[in-house]
Design a protein around this motif. Structure first.
Motif, short mmCIF file in Angstrom:
data_model
loop_
_atom_site.label_atom_id
_atom_site.label_comp_id
_atom_site.label_asym_id
_atom_site.label_seq_id
_atom_site.Cartn_x
_atom_site.Cartn_y
_atom_site.Cartn_z
N SER A 82 10.12 4.49 7.77
CA SER A 82 11.15 5.40 8.28
C SER A 82 11.37 6.51 7.26
CB SER A 82 12.46 4.66 8.56
OG SER A 82 12.93 4.02 7.39
N LEU A 83 12.05 7.55 7.68
CA LEU A 83 12.26 8.72 6.84
C LEU A 83 13.16 8.43 5.65
CD1 LEU A 83 11.90 11.80 6.44
CD2 LEU A 83 13.89 12.13 7.91
N LEU A 84 12.71 8.84 4.47
CA LEU A 84 13.49 8.77 3.23
C LEU A 84 14.00 7.36 2.91
CD1 LEU A 84 15.60 12.05 3.59
CD2 LEU A 84 13.43 11.73 2.39
N ALA A 85 13.15 6.38 3.13
CA ALA A 85 13.54 5.00 2.85
C ALA A 85 12.36 4.20 2.32
CB ALA A 85 14.08 4.33 4.11
N ASP A 86 12.66 3.30 1.38
CA ASP A 86 11.64 2.37 0.91
C ASP A 86 11.28 1.39 2.01
OD1 ASP A 86 11.72 3.55 -1.56
OD2 ASP A 86 12.85 1.94 -2.55
N CYS A 87 10.03 0.92 1.97
CA CYS A 87 9.59 -0.11 2.90
C CYS A 87 8.67 -1.06 2.14
CB CYS A 87 8.84 0.53 4.08
SG CYS A 87 8.38 -0.63 5.39
N PRO A 88 9.26 -1.87 1.24
CA PRO A 88 8.44 -2.72 0.38
C PRO A 88 7.58 -3.72 1.14
CG PRO A 88 10.77 -3.30 0.23
CD PRO A 88 10.70 -2.01 0.96
N GLU A 89 7.98 -4.04 2.37
CA GLU A 89 7.14 -4.96 3.15
C GLU A 89 5.78 -4.34 3.49
OE1 GLU A 89 10.26 -3.31 6.12
OE2 GLU A 89 10.11 -3.82 3.99
N ALA A 90 5.67 -3.00 3.37
CA ALA A 90 4.40 -2.32 3.64
C ALA A 90 3.68 -1.91 2.35
CB ALA A 90 4.65 -1.09 4.51
N SER A 91 4.15 -2.40 1.22
CA SER A 91 3.53 -2.05 -0.06
C SER A 91 2.11 -2.58 -0.17
CB SER A 91 4.36 -2.63 -1.22
OG SER A 91 3.66 -2.56 -2.44
N TRP A 92 1.21 -1.75 -0.69
CA TRP A 92 -0.17 -2.16 -0.90
C TRP A 92 -0.28 -3.34 -1.86
CZ3 TRP A 92 -2.31 -2.28 -5.77
CH2 TRP A 92 -1.61 -1.62 -6.78
N ALA A 93 0.69 -3.47 -2.77
CA ALA A 93 0.60 -4.48 -3.83
C ALA A 93 1.18 -5.82 -3.42
CB ALA A 93 1.30 -3.98 -5.09
N THR A 94 2.41 -5.81 -2.89
CA THR A 94 3.12 -7.07 -2.66
C THR A 94 3.68 -7.20 -1.24
OG1 THR A 94 5.18 -6.09 -3.47
CG2 THR A 94 3.79 -7.22 -5.09
N GLY A 95 3.35 -6.29 -0.35
CA GLY A 95 3.94 -6.28 0.98
C GLY A 95 3.59 -7.51 1.82
N THR A 96 4.39 -7.70 2.87
CA THR A 96 4.19 -8.82 3.79
C THR A 96 3.71 -8.37 5.16
OG1 THR A 96 6.54 -8.71 4.39
CG2 THR A 96 5.92 -10.24 2.63
N ASP A 97 3.63 -7.06 5.38
CA ASP A 97 3.19 -6.52 6.68
C ASP A 97 1.71 -6.86 6.88
OD1 ASP A 97 2.29 -4.85 8.81
OD2 ASP A 97 3.92 -3.44 8.40
N THR A 98 1.41 -7.59 7.95
CA THR A 98 0.03 -7.99 8.21
C THR A 98 -0.85 -6.81 8.58
OG1 THR A 98 0.62 -8.52 10.50
CG2 THR A 98 0.68 -10.33 8.89
N GLY A 99 -0.24 -5.69 8.98
CA GLY A 99 -1.02 -4.50 9.28
C GLY A 99 -1.55 -3.83 8.02
N VAL A 100 -0.93 -4.13 6.89
CA VAL A 100 -1.39 -3.59 5.60
C VAL A 100 -2.31 -4.58 4.90
CG1 VAL A 100 -0.64 -2.89 3.28
CG2 VAL A 100 0.63 -2.12 5.29
N ARG A 101 -1.98 -5.85 4.97
CA ARG A 101 -2.70 -6.90 4.24
C ARG A 101 -2.74 -6.54 2.76
NH1 ARG A 101 -7.93 -8.47 4.98
NH2 ARG A 101 -7.29 -10.48 4.11
#
Length: 307
Positions: A82-101
């Protein structure tokens, strides 16, 4: 010349010893007789001290069991969801979003949520890394990921960019902070993305140009449509500074046996608009985060570091 030893062997005859001594004197050397003691040392020479055995280089663990991440807004997943917000679940390093893996998911599987920690902070510069590294070290991670430096180059003008000497000193301080608490933690250091490629990719997009006018990375992205000489020189300064920062990352990392630099893989990656956030055309979007995770996984699991 050395005489034969007495252990079970025929003793040297007296005339053979005399002949050996005579030959040695003619050559200006000190003779060595057939005795049980060590060879004589030449006059004025000092015996060489035995060389210490080199410490073996620790083997790189290609399957660490825990991960801590430090860095800036890229590692926090800023403007991914979303705009102007962190989304750590989509982080390349530690995220949990399965779309990023994320790297954590690829290495740790189901344990990623419990065995990975994100200490990065949006807006962070290299000067902020020692404090982040101290917090990460307290977790006793087996692997620490580092991605920071874009904000040191992305300033209102090139004159405000962090000097390379200060950048280097802060990174050295961060590594010392880690080693005080987690001496055996491995470190994966990502190169800083090519900001000039970011400009050349986004400047053709009307939405990207409008968003950049809000002041995003003005040193590189300001006046994106200006192709004049002065604008070109300004962008070249930023490009050269990023190259210098990456060289500093590589040099400092090379001094630590448990550190692996990505060899410029992220800087060299030929990203397109598909990898950029639709909110700001600056940060990686979900696809960009996935590509960063892929690069990191290849580097961490490689048998050898990049050449």
């Amino acid at each position: 010349m050395h005489g034969k030893q007495r252990n079970g062997r025929k003793r040297v005859r007296p005339f053979a010893t005399v002949a050996a001594l005579t030959a040695a004197v003619l050559l200006g050397q000190t003779a060595v007789t057939a005795c049980d003691g060590p060879p004589a040392v030449q006059h004025g020479a000092r015996p060489k001290a035995p060389r210490p055995s080199p410490s073996p280089t620790p083997a790189w663990d290609r399957s660490p069991a825990s991960i801590a991440a430090v860095g800036d807004s890229i590692t926090r997943g800023f403007d991914v969801c979303s705009l102007l917000a962190d989304c750590p679940e989509a982080s390349w390093a530690t995220g949990t979003d399965t779309g990023v893996r994320s790297l954590a998911q690829r290495l740790l599987g189901a344990a990623a949520g419990d065995r990975s920690w994100n200490h990065a902070s949006s807006g962070a510069r290299m000067a902020d890394l020692p404090a982040q590294m101290t917090a990460a070290a307290a977790r006793r991670p087996e692997l620490v990921t580092v991605m920071v430096g874009a904000n040191d180059a992305c300033r209102d003008s090139p004159d405000l960019m962090t000097p390379v000497k200060e950048f280097t000193a802060s990174f050295e301080s961060a590594m010392r902070a880690l080693r005080r608490t987690a001496p055996k933690a491995q470190v994966y250091v990502s190169s800083i993305p090519d900001l000039k490629r970011l400009w050349s990719t986004g400047r053709v997009n009307p939405l990207g140009r409008e968003v950049w006018k809000l002041g995003i990375c003005a040193s590189m992205l300001g006046d994106a449509e200006d192709l004049g000489e002065a604008a070109g020189q300004r962008r070249d300064r930023v490009y050269e500074r990023v190259v210098a920062y990456n060289e500093a990352l590589e040099d400092v990392c090379a001094k630590d046996q448990r550190c692996r630099y990505d060899g410029g893989a992220v800087f060299d990656y030929r990203f397109t608009g598909e990898q950029l956030s639709p909110w700001d055309w600056f940060h990686p979007g979900k696809d960009g985060q996935r590509r960063l995770a892929e690069i990191a996984y290849r580097q961490v699991t490689a048998a050898e570091p990049p050449a």
